[in-house]
Enzyme design. Structure first.
Site, PDB file in Angstrom:
ATOM      1  N   LYS A 257       0.863  -1.181   0.000  1.00 12.79           N
ATOM      2  CA  LYS A 257       0.000   0.000   0.000  1.00 12.79           C
ATOM      3  C   LYS A 257       0.900   1.232   0.000  1.00 12.79           C
ATOM      4  O   LYS A 257       1.510   1.577   1.009  1.00 12.79           O
ATOM      5  CB  LYS A 257      -0.885   0.033   1.261  1.00 12.79           C
TER       6      LYS A 257
ATOM      7  N   GLU B 130       9.595   1.420  11.175  1.00 10.50           N
ATOM      8  CA  GLU B 130      10.614   2.454  10.930  1.00 10.50           C
ATOM      9  C   GLU B 130       9.919   3.799  11.131  1.00 10.50           C
ATOM     10  O   GLU B 130       9.137   4.218  10.290  1.00 10.50           O
ATOM     11  CB  GLU B 130      11.117   2.285   9.485  1.00 10.50           C
TER      12      GLU B 130
ATOM     13  N   CYS C 154      12.942  11.176   7.557  1.00 12.80           N
ATOM     14  CA  CYS C 154      13.005  10.697   8.960  1.00 12.80           C
ATOM     15  C   CYS C 154      14.364  11.037   9.529  1.00 12.80           C
ATOM     16  O   CYS C 154      14.532  11.176  10.725  1.00 12.80           O
ATOM     17  CB  CYS C 154      12.823   9.193   9.080  1.00 12.80           C
TER      18      CYS C 154
ATOM     19  N   GLU D 124       9.043  15.682  16.294  1.00 15.41           N
ATOM     20  CA  GLU D 124       9.352  15.599  14.866  1.00 15.41           C
ATOM     21  C   GLU D 124       8.411  16.532  14.103  1.00 15.41           C
ATOM     22  O   GLU D 124       7.194  16.435  14.227  1.00 15.41           O
ATOM     23  CB  GLU D 124       9.166  14.161  14.363  1.00 15.41           C
TER      24      GLU D 124
HETATM   25  C1  UN1 Z   1      14.369   8.878   5.320  1.00 13.02           C
HETATM   26  O1  UN1 Z   1      15.075   9.589   6.014  1.00 13.02           O
HETATM   27  O2  UN1 Z   1      13.140   8.981   5.387  1.00 13.02           O
HETATM   28  O3  UN1 Z   1      19.640   8.290   4.363  1.00 13.02           O
HETATM   29  C2  UN1 Z   1      14.990   7.909   4.377  1.00 13.02           C
HETATM   30  C3  UN1 Z   1      19.028   8.979   3.555  1.00 13.02           C
HETATM   31  C4  UN1 Z   1      18.277   8.293   2.446  1.00 13.02           C
HETATM   32  C5  UN1 Z   1      17.060   7.605   2.972  1.00 13.02           C
HETATM   33  C6  UN1 Z   1      16.310   8.445   3.952  1.00 13.02           C
HETATM   34  N1  UN1 Z   1      19.148   7.356   1.788  1.00 13.02           N
HETATM   35  O4  UN1 Z   1      19.018  10.181   3.643  1.00 13.02           O
END
Ligand code: UN1
Length: 512
Positions: free
Chosen positions: A191, A266, A300, A401
């Site tokens: 999804k 995650e 993230c 966040e």
């Molecule tokens: C994310 O931060 O949501 O490490 C993923 C990074 C990318 C992946 C980020 N390769 O900044």
């Protein structure tokens, strides 16, 4: 107001016709059981409808799971190196399609072309890496404690995997989940986030063109409550992998536990970058801008807190803010643009809301803070790169966040103090330290509570063959990327072969 933009009339039939995308179940394109659809709009110009997608419900999830279950009985028996060849072929095809898919991604997600090319590249990297795994998938062979007995452990697929993916890395993150899952012999229902389904379609189309058989990957589009929840509850889904917020993760984890699914979460981050007095400041400033405002702060792993030692604090702040003010904000399809829009009206409102929160908490707003809505900006969700300084580590803007272009700068006394501030938070995804002192670097590598630590680089930029994930409220102990992904998508089976032709009793038959 942002919501007016959302209801703006659709331009259809001028330059291009808006395409309707159906669910992808058992190799067929099918409409949702609800008969309803939703629009995927360009956040840089909401007059553009990038695609129309199915608003699915439980019945569609059930159909996709049934298809995936049927496909599993054959796919699990395809030798892993053969599965890997298909994935390798998909990597080669993605290279040819990279520019087209990057442009589609900028249109639906908003991040600048340079970054969407990176996103597609991350899927290509994952494909090559996981294709190699098809000829490894190592497990231990080990001596038995009994004579004439052989012992080994082999990896087995789980069955149907449910994958729930976010909008900020609309091809990279689906690749982190789909590719190890299918290399290991599982089948999938995915999804994609409702803001960015097209990139998942592009990715799955390529895998299908490369030879992934029908039913092995199924796409069901729609919203969390009506699609994500039935997936998480479905008794025939054996693993759930979610990238999303900590709140959603808590619900998904709790629900998945009831049917004993493997569950990989995650979740959020509030990632600190520490700048010590001896750091190369030019490097730290460039790194902090890239980490803080790359992807409009919507990673993230975004560098959302910069903790600066007092000896360089004033200089860092002044130079960082000067540079932040000059970042070019706009439509990511323009190669000169450095920062795109927020993903949607809700996210923009959250970002602007945190500007108010920061102000009311007494942090000093040093630049930005405003929505950009004049001229070329009027049809998108744009906002200025925003920097708060003299932030107290306990303030909400330093703890929560935001997922937007809002950076908090915090002063610290020394490395110890910086680490205390860095760790005093519910999250633990990424972290970074700028210093030229190797002793300090190693102490920070040991003491920062995070799944990822960078030295002399910002908090973003993970590579696909290393473990990706975090500690504390960022996750539940699993890792994507690297071998951790193979661990998640397989179950160990220990196999003992006794060729002694007699009953041997482990733990009991022991030589005197
Ligand atoms: C994310 O931060 O949501 O490490 C993923 C990074 C990318 C992946 C980020 N390769 O900044």
């Amino acid at each position: 107001m942002a919501t007016d933009i959302l209801t703006a009339p659709t331009i259809v039939g001028t330059a291009t016709r808006t395409r309707v995308y159906k669910n992808f179940i058992d190799g067929e394109w099918v409409e949702a059981s609800t008969g309803e659809t939703f629009e995927d709009r360009n956040p840089a110009d909401t007059r553009e409808v990038v695609g129309i997608f199915q608003k699915s419900a439980k019945a569609d999830v059930d159909a996709a799971v049934d298809a995936a279950k049927r496909a599993f009985s054959k796919w699990r028996l395809v030798p892993a190196p053969r599965r890997a060849e298909i994935v390798y072929r998909a990597a080669e095809m993605l290279i040819e399609r990279k520019e087209e898919y990057s442009r589609d991604m900028t249109r639906e997600m908003g991040k600048i072309l340079k970054e969407t090319r990176g996103d597609v590249q991350e899927a290509i990297d994952t494909a090559y890496y996981m294709a190699g795994e098809g000829r490894r998938m190592f497990g231990p062979t080990t001596p038995s404690e009994l004579p004439n007995k052989f012992a080994m452990a082999v990896r087995q697929p789980l069955g149907v995997c449910g994958l729930i993916t976010p909008w900020n890395f609309p091809m990279a993150i689906p690749s982190w989940k789909l590719l190890p899952a299918i290399i290991c012999g599982n089948t999938c229902v995915i999804k994609p986030a409702q803001d960015t389904p097209l990139s998942t379609f592009n990715f799955v189309r390529t895998l299908t063109d490369a030879g992934v058989p029908r039913g092995v990957i199924n796409i069901v589009t729609g919203f969390g409550g009506r699609v994500g929840s039935p997936m998480t509850e479905h008794p025939d889904i054996r693993a759930i992998s979610l990238t999303g917020s900590t709140d959603v993760g808590r619900t998904v984890g709790t629900t998945a536990a009831k049917t004993f699914k493997h569950c990989s979460l995650e979740l959020g981050g509030k990632n600190p970058m520490i700048v010590l007095d001896d750091a190369n400041l030019d490097l730290a400033i460039e790194g902090g801008l890239w980490g803080g405002f790359g992807t409009t702060g919507q990673r993230c792993t975004a560098t959302s807190r910069i903790i600066v030692q007092k000896g360089v604090y004033s200089e860092f702040v002044e130079r960082y803010v000067e540079r932040a003010k000059t970042l070019r904000v706009g439509n990511g399809l323009d190669e000169t643009i450095e920062m795109g829009p927020a993903i949607n009206a809700g996210q923009l409102q959250t970002d602007l809301g945190y500007v108010e929160i920061g102000r009311s908490e007494g942090a000093k707003l040093k630049c930005g803070g405003n929505r950009l809505d004049k001229g070329d900006y009027q049809h998108g969700f744009f906002m200025e790169p925003t920097v708060f300084i003299d932030v107290d580590p306990k303030m909400r803007i330093a703890q929560e966040e935001i997922f937007g272009p809002v950076v908090s700068i915090i002063a610290c006394e020394n490395l110890e103090h910086a680490i205390e501030i860095a760790n005093n938070i519910q999250y633990g995804l990424s972290s970074s330290l700028y210093t030229r002192d190797v002793n300090k670097a190693f102490a920070a590598m040991r003491d920062l509570q995070a799944g990822i630590t960078y030295v002399n680089a910002p908090t973003i930029g993970a590579e696909v063959h290393l473990p990706f994930g975090g500690v504390k409220a960022t996750g539940n102990g699993h890792r994507e990327g690297g071998i951790g992904a193979i661990d998640f998508y397989t179950e160990w089976k220990s196999v003992y072969v006794d060729y002694s032709d007699r009953l041997q009793k482990a733990q009991i038959d022991r030589p005197e």
